[in-house]
Design a protein around this motif. Structure first.
Motif, PDB file in Angstrom:
ATOM      1  N   ALA A 186      47.445 -17.763 -24.014  1.00  0.00           N
ATOM      2  CA  ALA A 186      48.446 -17.447 -25.047  1.00  0.00           C
ATOM      3  C   ALA A 186      49.066 -19.131 -24.634  1.00  0.00           C
ATOM      4  N   ARG A 187      48.701 -19.970 -25.710  1.00  0.00           N
ATOM      5  CA  ARG A 187      48.373 -21.054 -25.634  1.00  0.00           C
ATOM      6  C   ARG A 187      49.836 -21.438 -24.693  1.00  0.00           C
ATOM      7  N   ILE A 188      50.881 -21.052 -25.478  1.00  0.00           N
ATOM      8  CA  ILE A 188      52.044 -21.509 -24.553  1.00  0.00           C
ATOM      9  C   ILE A 188      52.089 -21.583 -23.163  1.00  0.00           C
ATOM     10  N   TRP A 189      51.946 -21.350 -22.287  1.00  0.00           N
ATOM     11  CA  TRP A 189      51.232 -21.194 -20.813  1.00  0.00           C
ATOM     12  C   TRP A 189      50.780 -23.395 -20.584  1.00  0.00           C
ATOM     13  N   ARG A 190      50.203 -23.992 -21.571  1.00  0.00           N
ATOM     14  CA  ARG A 190      49.629 -25.248 -21.630  1.00  0.00           C
ATOM     15  C   ARG A 190      50.748 -26.053 -21.683  1.00  0.00           C
ATOM     16  N   TRP A 191      51.809 -25.891 -22.231  1.00  0.00           N
ATOM     17  CA  TRP A 191      52.942 -26.570 -22.178  1.00  0.00           C
ATOM     18  C   TRP A 191      53.944 -26.381 -22.198  1.00  0.00           C
ATOM     19  N   LEU A 192      54.158 -25.767 -21.010  1.00  0.00           N
ATOM     20  CA  LEU A 192      54.798 -25.082 -19.281  1.00  0.00           C
ATOM     21  C   LEU A 192      55.432 -26.350 -18.874  1.00  0.00           C
ATOM     22  N   PRO A 193      54.552 -27.155 -18.797  1.00  0.00           N
ATOM     23  CA  PRO A 193      55.418 -28.359 -17.659  1.00  0.00           C
ATOM     24  C   PRO A 193      56.699 -29.383 -18.421  1.00  0.00           C
ATOM     25  N   VAL A 194      55.782 -29.058 -19.727  1.00  0.00           N
ATOM     26  CA  VAL A 194      56.808 -30.509 -20.426  1.00  0.00           C
ATOM     27  C   VAL A 194      57.998 -30.711 -20.674  1.00  0.00           C
ATOM     28  N   VAL A 195      58.395 -29.183 -20.353  1.00  0.00           N
ATOM     29  CA  VAL A 195      60.782 -29.272 -19.773  1.00  0.00           C
ATOM     30  C   VAL A 195      60.864 -29.892 -18.589  1.00  0.00           C
ATOM     31  N   PRO A 196      60.327 -29.503 -17.864  1.00  0.00           N
ATOM     32  CA  PRO A 196      60.594 -29.756 -16.255  1.00  0.00           C
ATOM     33  C   PRO A 196      60.175 -31.472 -15.967  1.00  0.00           C
ATOM     34  N   ALA A 197      58.827 -31.445 -16.272  1.00  0.00           N
ATOM     35  CA  ALA A 197      58.462 -32.639 -16.765  1.00  0.00           C
ATOM     36  C   ALA A 197      59.235 -33.944 -17.478  1.00  0.00           C
ATOM     37  N   VAL A 198      59.471 -34.128 -18.789  1.00  0.00           N
ATOM     38  CA  VAL A 198      60.462 -34.755 -18.938  1.00  0.00           C
ATOM     39  C   VAL A 198      61.877 -34.672 -18.809  1.00  0.00           C
ATOM     40  N   ALA A 199      62.408 -33.178 -18.007  1.00  0.00           N
ATOM     41  CA  ALA A 199      63.735 -33.886 -17.094  1.00  0.00           C
ATOM     42  C   ALA A 199      63.517 -34.664 -16.156  1.00  0.00           C
ATOM     43  N   TRP A 200      62.534 -34.668 -15.078  1.00  0.00           N
ATOM     44  CA  TRP A 200      62.086 -35.222 -14.365  1.00  0.00           C
ATOM     45  C   TRP A 200      62.416 -36.770 -14.363  1.00  0.00           C
ATOM     46  N   LEU A 201      61.023 -37.168 -15.294  1.00  0.00           N
ATOM     47  CA  LEU A 201      61.298 -38.564 -15.544  1.00  0.00           C
ATOM     48  C   LEU A 201      63.053 -38.625 -16.656  1.00  0.00           C
ATOM     49  N   GLY A 202      63.286 -37.612 -17.241  1.00  0.00           N
ATOM     50  CA  GLY A 202      65.064 -38.241 -17.797  1.00  0.00           C
ATOM     51  C   GLY A 202      65.742 -38.683 -16.468  1.00  0.00           C
TER      52      GLY A 202
END
Lengths: 203, 217
Positions: free
Chosen positions: B87-103
């Protein structure tokens, strides 16, 4: 009943054919060589049909190259298929990926993109239909190409099929840019006319 | 070679294969290797003396949590990219933690500025971060590449970039356990910058490392 004997994948409704392919692949993963052989033959046949229909300018050898690449890719990736899921979307994703690679090579992106988007449809149509479609396309183009003069054919091939620039094509044919332009234009007009007529005659 | 001959030879050589499990189930083995190696490196280099204090600090925990979550989700996304029908959802998974990290680091910069003024945002060279992150990330990356090579190289550049992101994020997670550098801007530039650089280099190597059979790189 062994999965391989669930019936030939070519016969019956599209769901049944798909289920038969699922069964063949499941058996193949378990080491059934006969089932794997049948499955590879079926995929090869469908890919051949699809490519010939969508890219009729490709020679037999080029088509077989692509078919073989898809088969090798299927073979390499066969552990990534989850037996709980249908085989079709899985092989379609692999085939689409390999077609895109080849599109880069042949610089005929548009036609291959079309082929990729038609994959699902072609994999589920009956063999007879898409084969006939491919043959009609191929025959139209072949007969139309025969009507071109050697100069027109060469110019068309260089500029439209191999996508050389006018200047490059002129240099390769040892003629002028203007002459190439005229030859490509004439060839396109003749081909268009011939294909339209061919299509109408066969209707 | 004729296609029929190829089919014969593929079918002849094909033994049973065990279907690969989902990224969610495969990730734990990799995580054990990655964290085991990172832990050993921290132990060998020696943890920072104020580690106990830091472990009680919400900001430190949040930054470390986001880095670790980025590593885990990036590794899962890389594994999923080698599964043709995932499923395509897997490839977007890191976006949330990466944004949280940068945030969290971005907010940290603001807090440093508020507390210390311009001094809080001073940038001094700290290039050894890159070396440590690359060193600690090396084994996790190798392990993940070996796992990825069992899959299908559908998107080699993205896959390897995500794998390198995962490994380098583990490297950064470990680095902060022994490296006394907590100024948000310094962490953002030298550490997260190193992680991004490693992922970008990996993206360029994708096609050479992960490729289909019979096709030149």
């Amino acid at each position: 009943m062994s999965p391989a004997s669930e019936g030939a994948p070519n016969s019956g409704s599209s769901e049944r054919r798909h289920a038969a392919l699922d069964g063949l692949m499941r058996a193949a993963q378990q080491g059934d060589r006969h089932a794997y052989h049948l499955l590879l033959q079926e995929v090869a046949q469908r890919m051949r049909r699809l490519i010939a229909a969508r890219a009729p300018w490709l020679g037999q050898a080029d088509i077989e190259d692509i078919v073989q690449d898809v088969l090798l890719s299927l073979h390499m990736a066969r552990a990534t298929w989850d037996p709980a899921r249908p085989f079709m979307p899985w092989i379609a994703a692999i085939a689409r990926n390999r077609l895109t690679d080849h599109a880069r090579r042949y610089k005929r992106r548009q036609a291959f993109d079309q082929a990729a988007s038609d994959l699902a449809e072609v994999f589920s149509t009956t063999p007879g239909q898409s084969h006939a479609e491919g043959v009609v396309n191929l025959m139209s183009v072949r007969s139309a190409m025969a009507d071109l003069s050697p100069g027109e054919r060469r110019a068309f091939e260089l500029v439209r099929l191999r996508e050389l620039s006018l200047a490059e094509a002129a240099q390769q044919s040892e003629t002028t840019v203007g002459a190439i332009k005229v030859a490509v234009h004439r060839a396109s007009r003749k081909l268009k006319r011939a294909i339209n007529t061919g299509g109408e005659e066969r209707k | 070679m004729k296609t029929d001959a190829l089919i014969d030879s593929l079918a002849r050589d094909a033994g049973p294969v065990r279907p690969l499990r989902s990224p969610l189930r495969r990730i734990w083995g990799w995580l054990a290797i990655a964290l085991g190696f990172a832990g050993a490196m921290v132990w060998a280099i020696g943890p920072r003396p104020d580690l106990t204090e830091r472990m009680l600090e919400a900001r430190f925990l949040l930054e470390q949590g986001a880095a670790l979550a980025t590593a885990i989700t990036a590794a899962m996304a890389a594994l999923a990219l080698t599964m043709p029908d995932a499923a395509r959802i897997w490839r977007w998974l890191p976006v949330v933690p990466a944004v949280a990290w940068l945030g969290t680091l971005g907010l940290g910069c603001l807090r440093d500025w508020a507390q210390m003024g311009p001094e809080g945002l001073r940038l001094t060279p700290d290039p050894e971060c890159l070396v440590y992150i690359a060193l600690i990330g090396s084994l996790p990356l190798l392990a993940l590449v070996l796992m990825l090579r069992r899959g299908a190289p559908l998107r080699p550049s993205w896959t390897l970039a995500l794998a390198a992101l995962a490994a380098a994020a583990i490297g950064n997670f470990a680095l902060r356990l022994f490296h006394m550098q907590d100024a948000a801007l310094m962490v953002l530039v030298w550490q997260v910058g190193a992680v991004a650089l490693i992922a970008a280099i990996a993206a360029l190597c994708g096609r050479a490392v992960l490729r289909w059979p019979g096709v030149p790189a």
